[in-house]
Design a protein around this motif. Structure first.
Motif, PDB file in Angstrom:
ATOM      1  N   ARG A 195       0.815  -1.223   0.000  1.00 27.89           N
ATOM      2  CA  ARG A 195       0.000   0.000   0.000  1.00 27.89           C
ATOM      3  C   ARG A 195       0.844   1.267   0.000  1.00 27.89           C
ATOM      4  O   ARG A 195       0.515   2.226  -0.678  1.00 27.89           O
ATOM      5  CB  ARG A 195      -0.944   0.006   1.196  1.00 27.89           C
ATOM      6  CG  ARG A 195      -2.066  -0.998   1.057  1.00 27.89           C
ATOM      7  CD  ARG A 195      -2.957  -0.993   2.285  1.00 27.89           C
ATOM      8  NE  ARG A 195      -3.991  -1.998   2.158  1.00 27.89           N
ATOM      9  CZ  ARG A 195      -5.258  -1.707   1.879  1.00 27.89           C
ATOM     10  NH1 ARG A 195      -5.631  -0.480   1.706  1.00 27.89           N
ATOM     11  NH2 ARG A 195      -6.134  -2.673   1.771  1.00 27.89           N
ATOM     12  N   ASP A 196       1.927   1.299   0.791  1.00 26.99           N
ATOM     13  CA  ASP A 196       2.694   2.535   0.963  1.00 26.99           C
ATOM     14  C   ASP A 196       4.112   2.493   0.407  1.00 26.99           C
ATOM     15  O   ASP A 196       4.800   3.511   0.431  1.00 26.99           O
ATOM     16  CB  ASP A 196       2.784   2.882   2.459  1.00 26.99           C
ATOM     17  CG  ASP A 196       1.409   3.060   3.078  1.00 26.99           C
ATOM     18  OD1 ASP A 196       0.505   3.576   2.385  1.00 26.99           O
ATOM     19  OD2 ASP A 196       1.244   2.673   4.249  1.00 26.99           O
ATOM     20  N   ALA A 197       4.573   1.325  -0.049  1.00 24.60           N
ATOM     21  CA  ALA A 197       5.969   1.170  -0.501  1.00 24.60           C
ATOM     22  C   ALA A 197       6.927   1.756   0.534  1.00 24.60           C
ATOM     23  O   ALA A 197       7.853   2.487   0.217  1.00 24.60           O
ATOM     24  CB  ALA A 197       6.168   1.801  -1.871  1.00 24.60           C
ATOM     25  N   ALA A 198       6.674   1.428   1.798  1.00 23.53           N
ATOM     26  CA  ALA A 198       7.396   2.040   2.916  1.00 23.53           C
ATOM     27  C   ALA A 198       8.788   1.469   3.148  1.00 23.53           C
ATOM     28  O   ALA A 198       9.570   2.052   3.893  1.00 23.53           O
ATOM     29  CB  ALA A 198       6.572   1.886   4.191  1.00 23.53           C
ATOM     30  N   PHE A 199       9.136   0.347   2.523  1.00 23.34           N
ATOM     31  CA  PHE A 199      10.418  -0.297   2.771  1.00 23.34           C
ATOM     32  C   PHE A 199      11.141  -0.578   1.462  1.00 23.34           C
ATOM     33  O   PHE A 199      10.528  -0.688   0.412  1.00 23.34           O
ATOM     34  CB  PHE A 199      10.213  -1.606   3.538  1.00 23.34           C
ATOM     35  CG  PHE A 199       9.437  -1.435   4.806  1.00 23.34           C
ATOM     36  CD1 PHE A 199      10.055  -0.964   5.949  1.00 23.34           C
ATOM     37  CD2 PHE A 199       8.085  -1.723   4.845  1.00 23.34           C
ATOM     38  CE1 PHE A 199       9.340  -0.789   7.119  1.00 23.34           C
ATOM     39  CE2 PHE A 199       7.362  -1.553   6.014  1.00 23.34           C
ATOM     40  CZ  PHE A 199       7.993  -1.082   7.152  1.00 23.34           C
ATOM     41  N   ASP A 200      12.432  -0.727   1.557  1.00 21.16           N
ATOM     42  CA  ASP A 200      13.219  -1.109   0.379  1.00 21.16           C
ATOM     43  C   ASP A 200      13.109  -2.603   0.116  1.00 21.16           C
ATOM     44  O   ASP A 200      13.087  -3.052  -1.027  1.00 21.16           O
ATOM     45  CB  ASP A 200      14.693  -0.737   0.582  1.00 21.16           C
ATOM     46  CG  ASP A 200      14.882   0.766   0.712  1.00 21.16           C
ATOM     47  OD1 ASP A 200      14.218   1.513  -0.043  1.00 21.16           O
ATOM     48  OD2 ASP A 200      15.655   1.184   1.579  1.00 21.16           O
TER      49      ASP A 200
END
Length: 119
Positions: free
Chosen positions: A3-8
């Motif tokens: 949903r947020d592409a919060a991590f690599d």
């Protein structure tokens, strides 16, 4: 992650990854297995106080699942259909969570449990 592409880099269930790819998310599957393989047969339980129950008895019954698109319940549905001949369309599926991929929509036949209930 989806949903947020919060991590690599993140652990992601295979069903979530496949849905994300279907909706054009820019994810790449790394060739690394994080956890051990397991059979999903033990992932369905029932209340023995309600009497005997076999897979054939599931028609018309309410079956709770965390989310329709979750990997484990996808395996369980496949096992019930392939190994036990359960007509999945005759089971009343009740879910407790939204899909992990925001664009995905549950089939119209899926019931959502009231917000106050948990799986």
């Amino acid at each position: 992650m989806v949903r947020d592409a919060a991590f690599d880099v993140a652990e992601l269930a295979i069903m979530t990854f496949l849905q994300a790819k279907a909706y054009g998310k820019p994810l790449v599957l790394l060739p690394a297995r994080v956890g051990p393989a397991r059979f999903q047969h033990q992932c369905i339980v029932y209340n023995m106080e309600r009497g005997p129950l076999t897979p054939a008895d599931l028609a018309g019954r309410r079956v709770g699942a965390r989310a329709w698109s979750q990997t484990t319940v996808t395996w369980v549905r496949g096992i019930l259909a392939a190994d036990y001949g359960v007509d999945l369309g005759r089971v009343r599926w009740v879910t407790f969570e939204d899909p992990h991929v925001a664009e995905y929509r549950d089939p119209p036949s899926i019931e959502r449990a009231p917000k106050a209930r948990t799986c």
